[in-house]
Write an enzyme that holds these catalytic residues in place. Sequence first.
Site, PDB file in Angstrom:
ATOM      1  N   LYS A  22      84.784  27.735  48.091  1.00 55.76           N
ATOM      2  CA  LYS A  22      84.009  26.486  47.915  1.00 55.76           C
ATOM      3  C   LYS A  22      84.449  25.778  46.636  1.00 55.76           C
ATOM      4  O   LYS A  22      84.688  24.569  46.633  1.00 55.76           O
ATOM      5  CB  LYS A  22      82.527  26.807  47.833  1.00 55.76           C
ATOM      6  CG  LYS A  22      81.656  25.671  47.329  1.00 55.76           C
ATOM      7  CD  LYS A  22      80.178  26.009  47.296  1.00 55.76           C
ATOM      8  CE  LYS A  22      79.754  26.721  46.063  1.00 55.76           C
ATOM      9  NZ  LYS A  22      79.518  25.887  44.863  1.00 55.76           N
ATOM     10  N   ASN A  23      84.569  26.544  45.540  1.00 52.46           N
ATOM     11  CA  ASN A  23      84.794  25.911  44.241  1.00 52.46           C
ATOM     12  C   ASN A  23      86.228  25.483  43.999  1.00 52.46           C
ATOM     13  O   ASN A  23      86.526  24.897  42.967  1.00 52.46           O
ATOM     14  CB  ASN A  23      84.295  26.831  43.123  1.00 52.46           C
ATOM     15  CG  ASN A  23      82.771  26.931  43.161  1.00 52.46           C
ATOM     16  OD1 ASN A  23      82.116  26.175  43.881  1.00 52.46           O
ATOM     17  ND2 ASN A  23      82.224  27.889  42.439  1.00 52.46           N
ATOM     18  N   CYS A 117      70.044  21.790  36.748  1.00 58.13           N
ATOM     19  CA  CYS A 117      69.666  22.615  37.899  1.00 58.13           C
ATOM     20  C   CYS A 117      68.756  23.711  37.365  1.00 58.13           C
ATOM     21  O   CYS A 117      68.473  23.784  36.173  1.00 58.13           O
ATOM     22  CB  CYS A 117      70.906  23.170  38.586  1.00 58.13           C
ATOM     23  SG  CYS A 117      71.706  24.405  37.596  1.00 58.13           S
ATOM     24  N   ARG A 122      73.268  21.825  32.434  1.00 54.59           N
ATOM     25  CA  ARG A 122      74.527  21.443  33.089  1.00 54.59           C
ATOM     26  C   ARG A 122      75.098  20.146  32.478  1.00 54.59           C
ATOM     27  O   ARG A 122      75.289  19.158  33.171  1.00 54.59           O
ATOM     28  CB  ARG A 122      74.344  21.300  34.592  1.00 54.59           C
ATOM     29  CG  ARG A 122      73.702  22.468  35.314  1.00 54.59           C
ATOM     30  CD  ARG A 122      74.453  23.777  35.210  1.00 54.59           C
ATOM     31  NE  ARG A 122      75.752  23.771  35.845  1.00 54.59           N
ATOM     32  CZ  ARG A 122      75.950  24.051  37.150  1.00 54.59           C
ATOM     33  NH1 ARG A 122      74.920  24.315  37.925  1.00 54.59           N
ATOM     34  NH2 ARG A 122      77.168  24.038  37.661  1.00 54.59           N
ATOM     35  N   ASP A 308      78.827  33.679  38.639  1.00 56.52           N
ATOM     36  CA  ASP A 308      78.384  33.448  40.027  1.00 56.52           C
ATOM     37  C   ASP A 308      78.159  34.735  40.802  1.00 56.52           C
ATOM     38  O   ASP A 308      77.706  34.691  41.946  1.00 56.52           O
ATOM     39  CB  ASP A 308      79.394  32.574  40.773  1.00 56.52           C
ATOM     40  CG  ASP A 308      79.425  31.173  40.215  1.00 56.52           C
ATOM     41  OD1 ASP A 308      80.378  30.434  40.521  1.00 56.52           O
ATOM     42  OD2 ASP A 308      78.520  30.818  39.440  1.00 56.52           O
ATOM     43  N   ARG A 400      74.609  26.277  51.140  1.00 59.76           N
ATOM     44  CA  ARG A 400      75.521  25.451  50.339  1.00 59.76           C
ATOM     45  C   ARG A 400      76.827  26.188  50.104  1.00 59.76           C
ATOM     46  O   ARG A 400      77.873  25.564  49.938  1.00 59.76           O
ATOM     47  CB  ARG A 400      74.893  25.131  48.978  1.00 59.76           C
ATOM     48  CG  ARG A 400      73.677  24.240  49.043  1.00 59.76           C
ATOM     49  CD  ARG A 400      73.266  23.785  47.677  1.00 59.76           C
ATOM     50  NE  ARG A 400      74.403  23.219  46.953  1.00 59.76           N
ATOM     51  CZ  ARG A 400      74.345  22.802  45.693  1.00 59.76           C
ATOM     52  NH1 ARG A 400      73.230  22.913  45.020  1.00 59.76           N
ATOM     53  NH2 ARG A 400      75.400  22.283  45.104  1.00 59.76           N
TER      54      ARG A 400
HETATM   55  C1  EPZ Z   1      81.651  25.625  37.978  1.00 60.93           C
HETATM   56  O1  EPZ Z   1      80.602  24.791  37.541  1.00 60.93           O
HETATM   57  C2  EPZ Z   1      81.187  26.224  39.304  1.00 60.93           C
HETATM   58  N1  EPZ Z   1      80.922  25.164  40.272  1.00 60.93           N
HETATM   59  C3  EPZ Z   1      79.901  27.039  39.098  1.00 60.93           C
HETATM   60  O2  EPZ Z   1      79.607  27.668  40.341  1.00 60.93           O
HETATM   61  C4  EPZ Z   1      80.186  28.129  38.066  1.00 60.93           C
HETATM   62  O3  EPZ Z   1      78.986  28.835  37.815  1.00 60.93           O
HETATM   63  C5  EPZ Z   1      80.699  27.498  36.763  1.00 60.93           C
HETATM   64  O4  EPZ Z   1      81.870  26.690  37.046  1.00 60.93           O
HETATM   65  C6  EPZ Z   1      81.091  28.552  35.738  1.00 60.93           C
HETATM   66  O5  EPZ Z   1      82.057  29.384  36.273  1.00 60.93           O
HETATM   67  C7  EPZ Z   1      81.967  24.590  40.908  1.00 60.93           C
HETATM   68  O6  EPZ Z   1      83.106  24.907  40.662  1.00 60.93           O
HETATM   69  C8  EPZ Z   1      81.627  23.554  41.934  1.00 60.93           C
HETATM   70  P1  EPZ Z   1      81.317  24.748  33.667  1.00 60.93           P
HETATM   71  P2  EPZ Z   1      80.863  23.800  36.274  1.00 60.93           P
HETATM   72  O7  EPZ Z   1      81.586  23.344  33.311  1.00 60.93           O
HETATM   73  O8  EPZ Z   1      82.277  23.404  36.222  1.00 60.93           O
HETATM   74  C9  EPZ Z   1      78.841  24.295  29.713  1.00 60.93           C
HETATM   75  C10 EPZ Z   1      78.312  28.249  42.219  1.00 60.93           C
HETATM   76  O9  EPZ Z   1      77.356  29.023  42.317  1.00 60.93           O
HETATM   77  N2  EPZ Z   1      79.342  22.919  29.764  1.00 60.93           N
HETATM   78  O10 EPZ Z   1      82.460  25.708  33.729  1.00 60.93           O
HETATM   79  O11 EPZ Z   1      79.820  22.759  36.310  1.00 60.93           O
HETATM   80  C11 EPZ Z   1      77.899  24.599  30.867  1.00 60.93           C
HETATM   81  O12 EPZ Z   1      76.562  24.245  30.546  1.00 60.93           O
HETATM   82  C12 EPZ Z   1      78.393  27.297  41.034  1.00 60.93           C
HETATM   83  O13 EPZ Z   1      79.270  28.185  43.022  1.00 60.93           O
HETATM   84  C13 EPZ Z   1      79.181  22.109  28.651  1.00 60.93           C
HETATM   85  O14 EPZ Z   1      78.623  22.516  27.650  1.00 60.93           O
HETATM   86  O15 EPZ Z   1      80.566  24.792  35.058  1.00 60.93           O
HETATM   87  C14 EPZ Z   1      78.057  26.094  31.012  1.00 60.93           C
HETATM   88  O16 EPZ Z   1      77.238  26.732  30.048  1.00 60.93           O
HETATM   89  C15 EPZ Z   1      77.153  27.388  40.138  1.00 60.93           C
HETATM   90  N3  EPZ Z   1      79.656  20.832  28.691  1.00 60.93           N
HETATM   91  C16 EPZ Z   1      79.526  26.329  30.662  1.00 60.93           C
HETATM   92  O17 EPZ Z   1      79.945  25.186  29.915  1.00 60.93           O
HETATM   93  C17 EPZ Z   1      80.319  20.336  29.805  1.00 60.93           C
HETATM   94  O18 EPZ Z   1      80.747  19.166  29.776  1.00 60.93           O
HETATM   95  C18 EPZ Z   1      80.422  26.467  31.885  1.00 60.93           C
HETATM   96  O19 EPZ Z   1      80.182  25.322  32.692  1.00 60.93           O
HETATM   97  C19 EPZ Z   1      80.482  21.185  30.922  1.00 60.93           C
HETATM   98  C20 EPZ Z   1      79.997  22.477  30.873  1.00 60.93           C
END
Ligand code: EPZ
Length: 430
Positions: A22-23, A117, A122, A308, A400
Amino acid sequence: MEKILVEGGTPLRGTVDVCGAKNAALPILCATILTEYPCLIRNVPDLRDVTSTIEILRELGMHCERQLDRAISIVEENPDAHTAPYEHVRKMRASICTLGPLLARRKKAKVSMPGGCVFGLRPIDLHLKGLAALGADIRINHGYLEAEAKELRGTTIYLGGPFGSSVLGTANVMMAATLAKGTTVIEAAACEPEIADLGVFLKSMGARIEGIGTPRLVIDGVSSLRGAEHSIIPDRIEAGTFLIAGAITRGDVVVRGARIEHLTAVTDVLKQAGLKISAENDAIRVCSNGGFHPVDVTTLPYPGFPTDLQAQMMAFLSLADGISVITEKIYPDRFMHVAELARTGAKIRKEGPSAIISGVQRLSGAPVMASDLRASACLLIAGLVAQGITTVYRIYHLDRGYERIEHRLSGLGARIRREPAGENESECLD
Ligand code: EPZ
């Protein structure tokens, strides 16, 4: 609304095929905005999030057609469209991944701000930092990101945040940089296999990217990109979910199509817990030989233990013969599943970003409420081994990210079925 009922006690045995990731699929589908030419994406999982992405791409003037055998053909139809509306974005935060491609190809974008969420705020500050560094002018107006870029210019960007790298932040900036003038270096880029898969797809479109899969990406911008065909990598999170389901039921499960090199942190924990893990050609096999030892787990960016799979592993460790500690370093609040898991008899205490899990002899079936995608998988896994019936409500979360999961689990011997749920059945206590 629907619910899933599962009767615990049957060891899962047999082989299950893993779907496309998915990701990886979500950002790759968004990347097709970068070219006017047709693309064909294969091995796309049939998920609600994929359907949402297709709806958003159609709003953005892309003609999308599902083909046979999980392929989707996409070609630009209206290059003037540039608005990703709230009603779609609110359903799926990954739609933020349209921002980079829209800016790079159409020089403007209006994308609804993704909300938070259940497990955290996020933020998208790293996305905006990277795109602004490339020269985009981004404003927030009435809940929408309004962005313009006469010309994107390559630069060096540090994309690390307080919780490590950003997966979709890296995706957004990498996609935008493919059409920027000059060279972009992304330091502290995400190394997740899904981002590497996106990089491979972009290169097949003619993008010039070095360092794929490493924390340092070097992208030499080109003037345009061609159409390409691509097959999505297998979903390591889904594969890990099935491995944990096989483990907790003391079964013998082969997850076909999974790549063990994408799951080393997960198989390491399962081996520490006492499970037998073997890699057969293009498959991973888990079988139980006795009790479960407690294990301490900390979630980290790839190749660390994936956040995840934190909830699913918590269900498993609830039955270990001792105390395990799970520390969540990516989303410190990602523990919505703890209270519901406790309803099945799990003994878990939250201490800041950690959960202290005291293993119990058995879990007992109960009605439980899913709160998010991976929490619903955790509750299903608990139900597979809990005594009696577990009913999981709000399983739209599950759909999802997992394709027809009850059919695939029943193919492994699980006693499980999906039923309609009354409106009031899915209300939760306030
Ligand atoms: C991706 O989300 C995945 N989703 C998430 O999977 C996964 O949990 C996450 O990466 C971490 O591996 C998809 O790929 C669609 P991040 P993403 O930006 O990219 C912080 C699932 O269950 N952050 O890597 O949105 C954030 O708060 C989903 O399949 C900032 O601070 O996650 C988090 O603590 C849930 N500023 C950390 O970084 C930003 O601009 C990692 O977030 C962006 C993120």
